[in-house]
Design a protein around this motif. Structure first.
Motif, PDB file in Angstrom:
ATOM      1  N   LYS B  27       0.858  -1.190   0.000  1.00 40.74           N
ATOM      2  CA  LYS B  27       0.000   0.000   0.000  1.00 40.74           C
ATOM      3  C   LYS B  27       0.891   1.236   0.000  1.00 40.74           C
ATOM      4  O   LYS B  27       1.817   1.343   0.811  1.00 40.74           O
ATOM      5  CB  LYS B  27      -0.891  -0.031   1.252  1.00 40.74           C
ATOM      6  N   ASN B  28       0.637   2.162  -0.910  1.00 42.24           N
ATOM      7  CA  ASN B  28       1.382   3.422  -0.975  1.00 42.24           C
ATOM      8  C   ASN B  28       2.901   3.219  -1.056  1.00 42.24           C
ATOM      9  O   ASN B  28       3.675   3.937  -0.416  1.00 42.24           O
ATOM     10  CB  ASN B  28       1.048   4.304   0.223  1.00 42.24           C
ATOM     11  N   GLY B  29       3.298   2.238  -1.814  1.00 40.91           N
ATOM     12  CA  GLY B  29       4.721   2.022  -2.039  1.00 40.91           C
ATOM     13  C   GLY B  29       5.440   1.299  -0.922  1.00 40.91           C
ATOM     14  O   GLY B  29       6.665   1.124  -0.977  1.00 40.91           O
ATOM     15  N   ARG B  30       4.709   0.917   0.110  1.00 42.71           N
ATOM     16  CA  ARG B  30       5.326   0.254   1.265  1.00 42.71           C
ATOM     17  C   ARG B  30       4.726  -1.130   1.451  1.00 42.71           C
ATOM     18  O   ARG B  30       3.582  -1.384   1.038  1.00 42.71           O
ATOM     19  CB  ARG B  30       5.058   1.055   2.542  1.00 42.71           C
ATOM     20  N   ILE B  31       5.469  -1.997   2.111  1.00 45.96           N
ATOM     21  CA  ILE B  31       4.914  -3.297   2.492  1.00 45.96           C
ATOM     22  C   ILE B  31       3.882  -3.043   3.599  1.00 45.96           C
ATOM     23  O   ILE B  31       4.202  -2.389   4.611  1.00 45.96           O
ATOM     24  CB  ILE B  31       6.011  -4.242   3.032  1.00 45.96           C
ATOM     25  N   ALA B  32       2.693  -3.537   3.397  1.00 47.62           N
ATOM     26  CA  ALA B  32       1.632  -3.332   4.394  1.00 47.62           C
ATOM     27  C   ALA B  32       1.455  -4.565   5.274  1.00 47.62           C
ATOM     28  O   ALA B  32       1.121  -4.437   6.458  1.00 47.62           O
ATOM     29  CB  ALA B  32       0.318  -3.005   3.691  1.00 47.62           C
ATOM     30  N   ALA B  33       1.641  -5.744   4.716  1.00 49.59           N
ATOM     31  CA  ALA B  33       1.471  -6.965   5.492  1.00 49.59           C
ATOM     32  C   ALA B  33       2.213  -8.109   4.817  1.00 49.59           C
ATOM     33  O   ALA B  33       2.358  -8.130   3.588  1.00 49.59           O
ATOM     34  CB  ALA B  33      -0.007  -7.316   5.619  1.00 49.59           C
ATOM     35  N   VAL B  34       2.684  -9.042   5.645  1.00 53.02           N
ATOM     36  CA  VAL B  34       3.382 -10.225   5.135  1.00 53.02           C
ATOM     37  C   VAL B  34       2.842 -11.446   5.876  1.00 53.02           C
ATOM     38  O   VAL B  34       2.755 -11.432   7.098  1.00 53.02           O
ATOM     39  CB  VAL B  34       4.910 -10.121   5.364  1.00 53.02           C
ATOM     40  N   GLY B  35       2.467 -12.474   5.158  1.00 53.31           N
ATOM     41  CA  GLY B  35       1.951 -13.686   5.783  1.00 53.31           C
ATOM     42  C   GLY B  35       0.598 -14.015   5.202  1.00 53.31           C
ATOM     43  O   GLY B  35       0.404 -13.961   3.983  1.00 53.31           O
ATOM     44  N   LYS B  36      -0.343 -14.359   6.067  1.00 55.40           N
ATOM     45  CA  LYS B  36      -1.717 -14.610   5.605  1.00 55.40           C
ATOM     46  C   LYS B  36      -2.417 -13.252   5.532  1.00 55.40           C
ATOM     47  O   LYS B  36      -2.638 -12.596   6.546  1.00 55.40           O
ATOM     48  CB  LYS B  36      -2.426 -15.546   6.584  1.00 55.40           C
ATOM     49  N   GLY B  49       4.298 -21.282  -6.751  1.00 53.66           N
ATOM     50  CA  GLY B  49       5.488 -21.972  -7.259  1.00 53.66           C
ATOM     51  C   GLY B  49       6.698 -21.065  -7.403  1.00 53.66           C
ATOM     52  O   GLY B  49       7.737 -21.487  -7.919  1.00 53.66           O
ATOM     53  N   ARG B  50       6.550 -19.829  -6.967  1.00 52.11           N
ATOM     54  CA  ARG B  50       7.645 -18.863  -7.117  1.00 52.11           C
ATOM     55  C   ARG B  50       8.136 -18.369  -5.756  1.00 52.11           C
ATOM     56  O   ARG B  50       7.442 -18.470  -4.750  1.00 52.11           O
ATOM     57  CB  ARG B  50       7.163 -17.644  -7.934  1.00 52.11           C
ATOM     58  N   ILE B  51       9.359 -17.800  -5.775  1.00 53.07           N
ATOM     59  CA  ILE B  51       9.920 -17.159  -4.589  1.00 53.07           C
ATOM     60  C   ILE B  51       9.541 -15.675  -4.622  1.00 53.07           C
ATOM     61  O   ILE B  51       9.618 -15.027  -5.675  1.00 53.07           O
ATOM     62  CB  ILE B  51      11.453 -17.290  -4.560  1.00 53.07           C
ATOM     63  N   VAL B  52       9.153 -15.143  -3.491  1.00 52.02           N
ATOM     64  CA  VAL B  52       8.897 -13.704  -3.363  1.00 52.02           C
ATOM     65  C   VAL B  52       9.945 -13.150  -2.404  1.00 52.02           C
ATOM     66  O   VAL B  52      10.000 -13.552  -1.227  1.00 52.02           O
ATOM     67  CB  VAL B  52       7.480 -13.436  -2.827  1.00 52.02           C
ATOM     68  N   ALA B  53      10.796 -12.285  -2.903  1.00 53.25           N
ATOM     69  CA  ALA B  53      11.952 -11.824  -2.120  1.00 53.25           C
ATOM     70  C   ALA B  53      12.081 -10.304  -2.225  1.00 53.25           C
ATOM     71  O   ALA B  53      11.495  -9.684  -3.133  1.00 53.25           O
ATOM     72  CB  ALA B  53      13.226 -12.490  -2.639  1.00 53.25           C
ATOM     73  N   PRO B  54      12.848  -9.691  -1.331  1.00 52.80           N
ATOM     74  CA  PRO B  54      13.125  -8.267  -1.488  1.00 52.80           C
ATOM     75  C   PRO B  54      13.906  -8.036  -2.787  1.00 52.80           C
ATOM     76  O   PRO B  54      14.649  -8.919  -3.231  1.00 52.80           O
ATOM     77  CB  PRO B  54      13.994  -7.925  -0.274  1.00 52.80           C
ATOM     78  N   GLY B  55      13.765  -6.866  -3.375  1.00 49.49           N
ATOM     79  CA  GLY B  55      14.544  -6.536  -4.567  1.00 49.49           C
ATOM     80  C   GLY B  55      16.032  -6.568  -4.250  1.00 49.49           C
ATOM     81  O   GLY B  55      16.461  -6.251  -3.139  1.00 49.49           O
ATOM     82  N   PHE B  56      16.819  -6.984  -5.237  1.00 48.79           N
ATOM     83  CA  PHE B  56      18.265  -7.102  -5.035  1.00 48.79           C
ATOM     84  C   PHE B  56      18.920  -5.713  -5.097  1.00 48.79           C
ATOM     85  O   PHE B  56      18.447  -4.818  -5.796  1.00 48.79           O
ATOM     86  CB  PHE B  56      18.889  -8.009  -6.100  1.00 48.79           C
ATOM     87  N   ILE B  57      20.010  -5.581  -4.381  1.00 49.95           N
ATOM     88  CA  ILE B  57      20.737  -4.307  -4.325  1.00 49.95           C
ATOM     89  C   ILE B  57      22.138  -4.522  -4.887  1.00 49.95           C
ATOM     90  O   ILE B  57      22.865  -5.408  -4.426  1.00 49.95           O
ATOM     91  CB  ILE B  57      20.819  -3.780  -2.872  1.00 49.95           C
ATOM     92  N   ASP B  58      22.489  -3.744  -5.885  1.00 46.71           N
ATOM     93  CA  ASP B  58      23.812  -3.868  -6.512  1.00 46.71           C
ATOM     94  C   ASP B  58      24.692  -2.710  -6.036  1.00 46.71           C
ATOM     95  O   ASP B  58      24.492  -1.568  -6.445  1.00 46.71           O
ATOM     96  CB  ASP B  58      23.669  -3.847  -8.038  1.00 46.71           C
ATOM     97  N   PRO B  59      25.687  -3.004  -5.187  1.00 43.64           N
ATOM     98  CA  PRO B  59      26.444  -1.922  -4.550  1.00 43.64           C
ATOM     99  C   PRO B  59      27.630  -1.382  -5.340  1.00 43.64           C
ATOM    100  O   PRO B  59      28.290  -0.457  -4.886  1.00 43.64           O
ATOM    101  CB  PRO B  59      26.942  -2.583  -3.263  1.00 43.64           C
ATOM    102  N   HIS B  60      27.906  -1.944  -6.502  1.00 39.32           N
ATOM    103  CA  HIS B  60      29.053  -1.406  -7.254  1.00 39.32           C
ATOM    104  C   HIS B  60      28.685  -1.290  -8.727  1.00 39.32           C
ATOM    105  O   HIS B  60      28.801  -2.258  -9.487  1.00 39.32           O
ATOM    106  CB  HIS B  60      30.302  -2.286  -7.098  1.00 39.32           C
ATOM    107  N   THR B  61      28.234  -0.105  -9.129  1.00 37.51           N
ATOM    108  CA  THR B  61      27.904   0.099 -10.540  1.00 37.51           C
ATOM    109  C   THR B  61      28.471   1.430 -11.036  1.00 37.51           C
ATOM    110  O   THR B  61      28.924   2.276 -10.252  1.00 37.51           O
ATOM    111  CB  THR B  61      26.378   0.101 -10.788  1.00 37.51           C
ATOM    112  N   GLY B 483      15.615  -3.904   1.629  1.00 37.52           N
ATOM    113  CA  GLY B 483      16.312  -5.170   1.842  1.00 37.52           C
ATOM    114  C   GLY B 483      15.558  -6.235   2.611  1.00 37.52           C
ATOM    115  O   GLY B 483      16.059  -7.342   2.762  1.00 37.52           O
ATOM    116  N   ARG B 484      14.367  -5.917   3.112  1.00 33.22           N
ATOM    117  CA  ARG B 484      13.585  -6.930   3.824  1.00 33.22           C
ATOM    118  C   ARG B 484      12.124  -6.811   3.442  1.00 33.22           C
ATOM    119  O   ARG B 484      11.642  -5.704   3.138  1.00 33.22           O
ATOM    120  CB  ARG B 484      13.715  -6.759   5.342  1.00 33.22           C
ATOM    121  N   LEU B 485      11.438  -7.928   3.476  1.00 34.12           N
ATOM    122  CA  LEU B 485       9.987  -7.920   3.308  1.00 34.12           C
ATOM    123  C   LEU B 485       9.373  -7.905   4.697  1.00 34.12           C
ATOM    124  O   LEU B 485       9.295  -8.939   5.364  1.00 34.12           O
ATOM    125  CB  LEU B 485       9.528  -9.150   2.519  1.00 34.12           C
ATOM    126  N   ALA B 486       8.990  -6.718   5.127  1.00 32.59           N
ATOM    127  CA  ALA B 486       8.400  -6.549   6.457  1.00 32.59           C
ATOM    128  C   ALA B 486       7.555  -5.284   6.412  1.00 32.59           C
ATOM    129  O   ALA B 486       7.837  -4.376   5.616  1.00 32.59           O
ATOM    130  CB  ALA B 486       9.495  -6.426   7.516  1.00 32.59           C
TER     131      ALA B 486
END
Lengths: 68, 552, 75
Positions: B27-36, B49-61, B483-486
């Motif tokens: 909601k509004n660009g933020r994680i609102a809830a995780v779980g059921k 059948g898929r993994i749901v993960a935080p977006g990856f961060i590339d620290p050297h570009t 970096g986290r789904l919360a």
């Protein structure tokens, strides 16, 4: 926690030459021998760089050979 | 009502905790809830059948230039990368006076290999200070950017041409501190410096002329903000790298800042290097210093053509002596039957003829389309030639402008690299995304992490690998809400197939300004990428979403 | 350590550079018996082979470190 011994180095002072570094880092050693030693231990500066031997303020200049 | 609910996936939340079945509501660009999750949403994404993960961060570009016309930093986003750190290696595009642009463009061309049109046609120079650069990039961003402030730029702004000639005065250092402070307030994630980069004339970049006192003074400013220092050490030599680690540790402890250096390579030519470097880092961590070594996942290749002599031929004296000749003479020698006979015999004697068969013919030059991407052995067989004959003849038939690739020559021993990547003290990074674009592809390292070190070698679990390139990276770089789904975290999310996530084959494309060429790799196994709650990539296509921000 | 001993080339190998170019990793043996690397680009690497009159990397072994400095004149 004690750090393990690693290779000793100095960094060049503003405008310092290899002869001046050799004199302060290896006191008592004949000048040419001291300069040669510094060069042979620091080919990242004296061979790899363009122009070779250009000293910059951020350089690590080893004052001893590798420790093995 | 939520904006988005991602349902039925296996949630790997970035903390390293075991994945679990559940939903993610946004909601509004933020994680609102995780779980059921109960409730409805404007959009539902089925992640069964898929993994749901935080977006990856590339620290050297080095996407500093590209994000001025391509806010997705293609193809970074399709690989699941939702945040990039440009401005590494002392080089950013701000702060930069108009009068100094030419000098900095030269430095960028040296490292990025961008065509000149990238700097003259693809965007309008509208800024000088860091806030102005932020204003120039932010409206077009499809992914997030945490930009470093380049030490060379700070130095150039204050000292002009003298920045590549001498030490700074106390007054100049004070001016640099003020400029860094202003740039950090405008969104800089930290400061980058380099001990190895050179400009287009081969002269060391400005940051290399700084005394340690100057860097110390700049780190004092980083300490005011708790921001990071990034460094490129002389990575080819362990003694030199360890000397830099010790310098970084002193700065980290004195100013209470995180520091990081990149890259760390594992080379078969110097096998003791990377273990020694990691051991020293761990000694410094034990003292309380924060000195993060960035290790890339992908192997290092060698690329060459007959237009420039390559040390690939160092074992074959007739070859390298021929290839060192002036171009006209070189062409003549390669058509001289006597010389060629000697070259072929030499390759046979040194058992190189067979080995040449694994070379891959590359595109992006004069290579015939029918040969691109194929091994020399295949092409030689088709032509009825030996590998070494084909190497010479294919080059001759195309004005010597055909590139050949020897793959996985360095940093390629998974049994050595996997355990190092898994160490808590090792930071996965150093992709160099957006740099060296005409030499090799710098994209897809995250996919390779999963295909090589999770699925193939098992050095990391899926959860550990996700943590390494999400919450670990966010914590090291001070990106507090990534970096986290919360709940309350920014809704940067990647949905992928654990069985197929990886990187595609390297290929040449001509999508740089002025039809400039670069090598890229497409992603495999990535279904959907959300940035700040908006779908930026789905089902193989980039969307029009521009939800990326400067996220510092 | 022998007082008059010189630093010499112990071995040389081809490595993969960060930028995709092949590079020459030369290991030097110092008078104290330790070995350390220096990494040379193609220009200096080939110049070193010429300076030492070497046909192969193996033939670099035993040459003085000064050959590396001399080879700079050939770049």
């Amino acid at each position: 926690m004690t750090l393990s011994k690693q290779r000793s180095f100095v960094t060049p002072g503003p405008g310092e030459t290899v002869e001046q570094i050799a004199a302060r880092a290896l006191p008592g050693r004949p000048t040419q021998k001291a300069v040669d030693d510094i060069k042979s231990w620091n080919l990242h500066i004296f061979a790899m760089r363009r122009p070779p031997g250009l000293l910059t303020g951020s350089d690590v200049v080893f004052v001893e050979p590798p420790l093995g | 009502m939520y904006d988005v609910i991602i349902t039925n996936g296996t949630i790997v939340d970035g903390t390293g905790a075991r994945g679990f079945k559940g939903d993610v509501a946004i909601k509004n660009g933020r994680i609102a809830a995780v779980g059921k999750v109960d409730g409805t949403a404007k959009r539902t994404i089925d992640a069964a059948g898929r993994i749901v993960a935080p977006g990856f961060i590339d620290p050297h570009t080095h996407f500093d230039v590209q994000i001025l016309w391509d806010g997705a930093a293609r193809p970074a986003l399709e690989h699941g990368v939702t945040t990039i750190v440009p401005g590494n290696c002392s080089l950013s595009l701000a702060p930069l006076k108009a009068s100094d642009r030419k000098a900095v463009v030269g430095m960028f061309q040296q490292i990025e290999e961008m065509p000149p049109e990238a700097f003259t046609q693809a965007f309008t120079w509208t800024w000088e200070d860091f806030a102005g650069y932020r204003k120039a990039i932010e409206p077009g961003l499809s992914l997030n950017v945490a930009p470093l402030v380049g030490h060379s730029l700070i130095r150039l702004w204050v000292m002009g041409e003298a920045s590549q000639q001498r030490a700074a005065t106390p007054d100049e250092i004070a001016q640099m501190q003020d400029l860094l402070r202003e740039s950090l307030k405008a969104g800089g994630v930290g400061l980058s410096t380099s001990y190895i980069d050179v400009d287009e004339n081969g002269r060391p970049v400005p940051s290399r002329f700084a005394q340690f006192d100057e860097l110390d003074a700049l780190c004092e400013v980083l300490g005011e903000f708790g921001r990071i220092l990034q460094v490129v050490p002389e990575f080819y030599d362990a003694d030199l790298t360890i000397a830099r680690i010790d310098q970084l540790a002193e700065l980290s402890l004195k100013h209470n800042i995180p520091t990081t250096f990149s890259p760390v390579f594992d080379s078969p030519a110097t096998p003791k290097n990377s273990p020694r470097i990691v051991a020293r880092v761990e000694e410094q961590f034990a003292r309380g210093a924060r000195v993060w070594p960035q290790m890339q996942t992908r192997p290092v290749d060698i690329s060459f053509s007959f237009l420039r002599p390559s040390l690939y031929f160092a074992r074959l004296p007739t070859w390298w002596r021929t290839l060192r000749q002036p171009l006209e003479q070189r062409n003549a020698s390669l058509r001289d039957k006597e010389v060629v006979a000697k070259m072929l015999a030499e390759a046979d004697t040194n058992m190189m003829t067979q080995g040449m068969g694994i070379l891959v013919i590359r595109g992006g030059d004069n290579a015939p389309a029918g040969y691109v991407g194929r091994t020399l052995a295949e092409v030689a067989k088709e032509r009825g030639e030996t590998n070494s004959q084909a190497l010479i003849n294919v080059s001759l038939e195309n004005d010597l402008d055909v590139a050949f690739l020897a793959e996985n020559v360095g940093h390629a021993d998974t049994s050595r690299i996997g355990p190092m990547l898994a160490k808590p003290s090792v930071h996965i990074g150093a992709s160099d995304g957006g740099a060296h674009i005409t030499s090799f592809s710098t994209y897809g390292d995250t996919g390779f992490l999963f295909s090589e070190f999770v699925r193939k070698s098992g050095d990391l679990t899926l959860e550990q690998a996700v943590k390494k390139i999400t919450s670990d990276t966010a914590e090291i770089w001070g990106l507090a809400d990534r970096g986290r789904l919360a709940p309350e975290m920014a809704a940067d999310v990647v949905v992928f197939d654990a069985a197929t996530i990886g990187r595609g084959a390297e290929r040449a494309v001509f999508d740089m300004p002025g039809d400039g060429m670069r090598y890229v790799r497409s992603a495999t196994g990535i279904d959907t990428v959300l940035v700040n709650g908006e779908v930026a990539y789905a089902a193989g296509d980039y969307t029009a979403a521009k939800a990326g921000v400067v996220c510092v | 350590m022998k007082p008059d001993a010189d630093t010499t080339i112990e071995s040389a190998a081809i490595g993969a550079g960060h930028d995709g170019a092949a590079e020459l990793v030369v290991n030097l043996r110092y008078p104290n018996g330790t070995v350390g690397p220096v990494v040379l680009d193609a220009d200096i690497g080939f110049a070193l082979l010429r300076t030492c009159g070497a046909d192969s990397l193996n033939e670099l072994k035993g040459h003085s470190w000064r050959a590396i400095l001399e080879s700079l004149h050939d770049v």
